[in-house]
Design a protein around this motif. Sequence first.
Motif, PDB file in Angstrom:
ATOM      1  N   ARG A   1       9.976 -48.699  69.470  1.00 14.71           N
ATOM      2  CA  ARG A   1       9.757 -47.464  69.976  1.00 14.71           C
ATOM      3  C   ARG A   1       8.777 -47.721  71.387  1.00 14.71           C
ATOM      4  O   ARG A   1       9.278 -46.817  72.604  1.00 14.71           O
ATOM      5  CB  ARG A   1       9.135 -46.277  69.181  1.00 14.71           C
TER       6      ARG A   1
ATOM      7  N   ASP B   1      19.934 -44.072  69.315  1.00 15.78           N
ATOM      8  CA  ASP B   1      18.765 -43.075  69.033  1.00 15.78           C
ATOM      9  C   ASP B   1      19.715 -41.892  68.587  1.00 15.78           C
ATOM     10  O   ASP B   1      18.969 -40.838  67.958  1.00 15.78           O
ATOM     11  CB  ASP B   1      18.331 -42.922  70.500  1.00 15.78           C
ATOM     12  N   ASN B   2      20.841 -41.475  68.798  1.00 13.93           N
ATOM     13  CA  ASN B   2      21.483 -40.420  68.483  1.00 13.93           C
ATOM     14  C   ASN B   2      22.141 -39.985  67.137  1.00 13.93           C
ATOM     15  O   ASN B   2      22.953 -39.351  66.912  1.00 13.93           O
ATOM     16  CB  ASN B   2      22.314 -39.740  69.549  1.00 13.93           C
TER      17      ASN B   2
ATOM     18  N   ARG C   1      22.627 -39.222  63.586  1.00 17.89           N
ATOM     19  CA  ARG C   1      22.256 -38.448  62.803  1.00 17.89           C
ATOM     20  C   ARG C   1      21.348 -38.960  61.801  1.00 17.89           C
ATOM     21  O   ARG C   1      21.560 -39.673  60.740  1.00 17.89           O
ATOM     22  CB  ARG C   1      23.335 -37.180  62.294  1.00 17.89           C
ATOM     23  N   SER C   2      20.223 -38.460  61.614  1.00 18.36           N
ATOM     24  CA  SER C   2      19.029 -38.741  60.581  1.00 18.36           C
ATOM     25  C   SER C   2      19.686 -38.711  59.085  1.00 18.36           C
ATOM     26  O   SER C   2      19.251 -39.271  58.272  1.00 18.36           O
ATOM     27  CB  SER C   2      17.584 -38.229  60.964  1.00 18.36           C
TER      28      SER C   2
ATOM     29  N   VAL D   1      21.235 -41.512  57.798  1.00 17.05           N
ATOM     30  CA  VAL D   1      20.435 -42.683  57.546  1.00 17.05           C
ATOM     31  C   VAL D   1      19.693 -42.311  56.328  1.00 17.05           C
ATOM     32  O   VAL D   1      19.619 -43.387  55.240  1.00 17.05           O
ATOM     33  CB  VAL D   1      19.191 -42.981  58.707  1.00 17.05           C
ATOM     34  N   ASP D   2      19.240 -41.172  56.115  1.00 14.39           N
ATOM     35  CA  ASP D   2      18.822 -40.860  54.654  1.00 14.39           C
ATOM     36  C   ASP D   2      19.667 -40.923  53.672  1.00 14.39           C
ATOM     37  O   ASP D   2      19.229 -41.425  52.550  1.00 14.39           O
ATOM     38  CB  ASP D   2      18.317 -39.248  55.031  1.00 14.39           C
TER      39      ASP D   2
ATOM     40  N   ARG E   1      19.574 -44.535  52.751  1.00 14.82           N
ATOM     41  CA  ARG E   1      18.380 -45.015  51.959  1.00 14.82           C
ATOM     42  C   ARG E   1      18.454 -44.294  50.652  1.00 14.82           C
ATOM     43  O   ARG E   1      18.176 -45.126  49.601  1.00 14.82           O
ATOM     44  CB  ARG E   1      17.137 -44.132  52.630  1.00 14.82           C
TER      45      ARG E   1
ATOM     46  N   GLN F   1      22.491 -50.842  56.163  1.00 16.98           N
ATOM     47  CA  GLN F   1      22.386 -49.703  56.940  1.00 16.98           C
ATOM     48  C   GLN F   1      22.858 -49.821  58.227  1.00 16.98           C
ATOM     49  O   GLN F   1      23.491 -48.959  58.731  1.00 16.98           O
ATOM     50  CB  GLN F   1      20.817 -49.496  56.997  1.00 16.98           C
TER      51      GLN F   1
ATOM     52  N   MET G   1      24.458 -47.191  61.011  1.00 17.07           N
ATOM     53  CA  MET G   1      24.293 -47.131  62.663  1.00 17.07           C
ATOM     54  C   MET G   1      25.257 -47.586  63.494  1.00 17.07           C
ATOM     55  O   MET G   1      25.556 -47.058  64.472  1.00 17.07           O
ATOM     56  CB  MET G   1      23.071 -48.345  62.622  1.00 17.07           C
TER      57      MET G   1
END
Lengths: 261, 273
Positions: free
Chosen positions: A99, A156-157, A159-160, A163-164, A167, A176, A181
């Motif tokens: 970051r 960056d865009n 959607r979280s 990713v969740d 996980r 992942q 991604m």
Amino acid sequence: MPPFEENLMPAWLLKPNPISARFLFLAGLLAVWEIASVAGLMSRFIVPPPSEIFPTIALLFTDYDLTGSFLRTFGETFAAAGLGALGGMLGGWWLHHNRVAGKAYTDWVAAIAAAPLVLLFPLFLVIFGRNAATIVAMGTVASLPPVVLKTKEGLDNVRSVLVDVGRTFGLTRWQQVKMIMFPASLPTIFTGLRLGLVFALINVVGVEYLIGFGGMGLLIAELGDRFEIAGMYAAILFVILTSICFFYLTEKLETWLLSAR
Amino acid sequence: MVAVGQMNEARRARRLRVSSVTTYRVVALVLVFASWEIAGASGLFFRGVIPSTVLIAQAFVRLFGDPAFYTHFAITLFEIVVGFVIGSSIGVIVGLALGINRFTGEVFEPMLHYLASTPKVVFLPILLILFGIGVGSKISLGAMSCFFPMALSVAAGVRTINPMFLRVGQSLNLSLGNRIRKIYIPALTPPIATGLRLGFGIATVGCLMSEIKLSNHGLGYAAMQSYNRFDIPTMLALLLVIFTLAGLGNYLIGRLVRLPGPTNRRVTALPPR
């Protein structure tokens, strides 16, 4: 039921079609050019008529190895864009992953993307010499920034929530990247790759023309230097037409990729 | 108390982030500088190909003391500015014509869009025949280069204007000239600004590429003369001047179009569509 009189009118007159109008305009332009050149309103030496230019395109294939020039230019372009894609995607991934690096360098990459990078070619000329390496290096330098920026933007865009989900399924880091991604950011990355390819082509042809080496850029320079004006116009026309086809195809591919998302 | 503690925590984190960003940037600059010096001294390249930064700094000093440099600089600046003004003015007019009339836009915009993506330098031989090797061919390539981003940017901008403003203009019976002056131009400041910034960079490239190819004056010509003499420090100093000129121009245009004049205030007051 429309009135009888209206049916007598051709459809293209009732509702003009932009594509027909475009071809009509181009045909009109060529006709005016031909008449002006033949009638002596424009010097035939400076602006030869289209009737002299179009047949010369065929001559370029037989006498000037236009196919070889075309393949050389596109070979250099794809080599440059490939290197740019590899470096750019790695760079974009790093700026997304780290970051602080992203904050520190993204503005710099954007500033480099806006800079007139093609003017750096004398520097590459002294390092690599007057050969294909200089042309490919210039194309790579031009194609890197858009790929870096778009790869970072795409990652960056993502959607979280995606990713969740990964996980919760216990995916490894590599899984992942491979399964979430990369596919989720692919359309944006592809936009960067397309821009990189376009920038590479522009720079490759530009540097070929300036240093007098390579494919289509060299051909235009040679014909210009020999004052073979009709041949020069034909070569320029060929470069423009191939560039247009190239951009059209990559744009269609991008649209298809975005719609298939 | 808790809120104050959280604020202090956030402030500390932000300060830490800012200092890390600065550290990263300083490290990058030091790395670039060190890599350049090491590459120059390593013997991997021919002697003099990568000169020391001290030599480049000395070349800068020599350059600024040379009256010929100012002549080259003034000519290049003149070519860029004139090419930029001509190209962007025609670009605004054509962009307005394409944006205002839907059918005209549908007919001509795709052609402009695809022509914009072709390498403009291929037109240079034609421009050299038409205008000679003087400033004319440089100005015309600069103008041609910056025309496309401006025309396309303005045409796209016209289509984003709130139709309510156009209806108000119609109901007030404004003439086309008045509509352009009172509605289109104020609303088009952001796309014009984008077109100007893009156009300036491309006009700079166009003018300098023509100077590099065939010329007897200008910064591009001077850089190529230094290259031919194998005076690499001077060539690099000239390239740095060119990049600074392009960056400064871009920055100044960005500042100029952001000035809080009455026109811009009206633009920011426009509701999003």
